[in-house]
Design a protein around this motif. Sequence first.
Motif, short mmCIF file in Angstrom:
data_model
loop_
_atom_site.label_atom_id
_atom_site.label_comp_id
_atom_site.label_asym_id
_atom_site.label_seq_id
_atom_site.Cartn_x
_atom_site.Cartn_y
_atom_site.Cartn_z
N GLU A 1 0.80 -1.22 0.00
CA GLU A 1 0.00 0.00 0.00
C GLU A 1 0.84 1.28 0.00
N TYR A 2 2.01 1.23 0.63
CA TYR A 2 2.79 2.45 0.82
C TYR A 2 4.17 2.42 0.18
N GLY A 3 4.84 1.27 0.25
CA GLY A 3 6.18 1.19 -0.32
C GLY A 3 7.20 1.87 0.56
N ASN A 4 8.47 1.65 0.26
CA ASN A 4 9.56 2.18 1.09
C ASN A 4 9.57 3.70 1.14
N TYR A 5 9.20 4.34 0.03
CA TYR A 5 9.27 5.80 -0.03
C TYR A 5 8.33 6.44 0.98
N GLN A 6 7.08 5.98 1.04
CA GLN A 6 6.09 6.58 1.94
C GLN A 6 6.30 6.16 3.40
N LEU A 7 6.97 5.04 3.61
CA LEU A 7 7.22 4.58 4.98
C LEU A 7 8.46 5.24 5.58
N ASP A 8 9.28 5.80 4.74
CA ASP A 8 10.53 6.41 5.21
C ASP A 8 10.24 7.55 6.20
N GLY A 9 10.92 7.50 7.33
CA GLY A 9 10.78 8.55 8.33
C GLY A 9 9.66 8.34 9.34
N LEU A 10 8.88 7.27 9.17
CA LEU A 10 7.79 7.00 10.11
C LEU A 10 8.28 6.21 11.32
N VAL A 11 7.57 6.38 12.44
CA VAL A 11 7.83 5.61 13.66
C VAL A 11 6.67 4.64 13.86
N PHE A 12 6.99 3.37 14.07
CA PHE A 12 5.98 2.35 14.36
C PHE A 12 5.83 2.27 15.87
N LEU A 13 4.63 2.65 16.38
CA LEU A 13 4.42 2.79 17.82
C LEU A 13 3.32 1.83 18.29
N LEU B 1 10.91 -3.45 7.30
CA LEU B 1 10.32 -2.31 6.60
C LEU B 1 11.21 -1.07 6.62
N LYS B 2 12.26 -1.13 7.44
CA LYS B 2 13.17 0.00 7.61
C LYS B 2 12.44 1.25 8.11
N VAL B 3 11.59 1.03 9.12
CA VAL B 3 10.95 2.15 9.81
C VAL B 3 11.48 2.19 11.24
N GLU B 4 11.36 3.34 11.87
CA GLU B 4 11.87 3.51 13.23
C GLU B 4 11.01 2.73 14.21
N ASN B 5 11.66 1.97 15.07
CA ASN B 5 10.97 1.13 16.05
C ASN B 5 10.67 1.94 17.31
N GLY B 6 9.37 2.15 17.58
CA GLY B 6 8.97 2.93 18.75
C GLY B 6 8.64 2.12 19.98
N TYR B 7 9.00 0.84 19.98
CA TYR B 7 8.66 -0.03 21.11
C TYR B 7 9.11 0.54 22.45
N SER C 1 6.16 11.55 12.73
CA SER C 1 5.03 10.97 12.00
C SER C 1 4.94 9.50 12.37
N LEU C 2 3.72 9.04 12.68
CA LEU C 2 3.56 7.74 13.33
C LEU C 2 2.62 6.79 12.61
N ILE C 3 2.95 5.50 12.74
CA ILE C 3 1.98 4.43 12.53
C ILE C 3 1.73 3.85 13.92
N ILE C 4 0.50 3.92 14.39
CA ILE C 4 0.15 3.36 15.70
C ILE C 4 -0.44 1.98 15.49
N PHE C 5 -0.04 1.06 16.34
CA PHE C 5 -0.51 -0.33 16.22
C PHE C 5 -1.12 -0.79 17.54
N ASP C 6 -2.31 -1.39 17.46
CA ASP C 6 -2.95 -1.97 18.65
C ASP C 6 -3.61 -3.28 18.25
N ASP C 7 -3.89 -4.12 19.24
CA ASP C 7 -4.43 -5.44 18.92
C ASP C 7 -5.93 -5.40 18.64
N ILE C 8 -6.72 -4.85 19.56
CA ILE C 8 -8.18 -4.90 19.43
C ILE C 8 -8.79 -3.50 19.51
N LEU C 9 -9.70 -3.20 18.61
CA LEU C 9 -10.50 -1.98 18.68
C LEU C 9 -11.86 -2.34 19.26
#
Length: 201
Positions: free
Chosen positions: A68-80, A105-111, A147-155
């Motif tokens: 959906e996004y590719g490396n270009y659009q994922l660049d600089g994002l933090v996965f939180l 994915l070569k994105v910043e790990n926000g763990y 700029s973030l991608i937020i991840f959670d298990d259940i909504l």
Amino acid sequence: MEIYKNIESLVYKKDNKKYSIKIFRTYYPKRYEINFSDKKIRDEIYNFKNGISFDKFLIEIQEWLSEEYGNYQLDGLVFLPVPASNKKVNKKRYQKFCKILCGNLKVENGYNYINMKENSTPNHLKANINNKKYEFILDENKLKGKSLIIFDDILTSGKTFYSLATLLEALNCKIKLVLFLARTIKSEDYNEEYFKIFFKI
């Protein structure tokens, strides 16, 4: 495949804030009588939440983001990842998962950028939904302005994510995408009190 459906919009009724979201599964709580296929999905989600197995979700999420996004659009994002209420469970659930996903994915790990305060109960486990508040500890130096991608298990009610989003936006963070493993099926047939979900056109 189901996971390649269009991105949706999560819109909060209180202030009309809108977020781009992707939900990978439907989740039925244990009170439901469900078929074998839905039970298998529920078991896979439990295994993820308990840190037993994450390989299937890792591959699906990684493939979806890449396509959906590719490396270009994922660049600089933090996965939180939104942390679990128990530190031991949180480590089992997310540490290795985030390391592999972010590395591939070569994105910043926000763990390590987020934790939950001790004795804080997740929103969906509290009896009084109107008084829910998820208490986070954020590494402001690492997150401010990101700029973030937020991840959670259940909504479920959505209030856990909303609590976090409010804190992050106060740090001038930009929430580009929110990923959920699954959305809880409710007897109200998705007539949510706090938010609505719309397909993007």
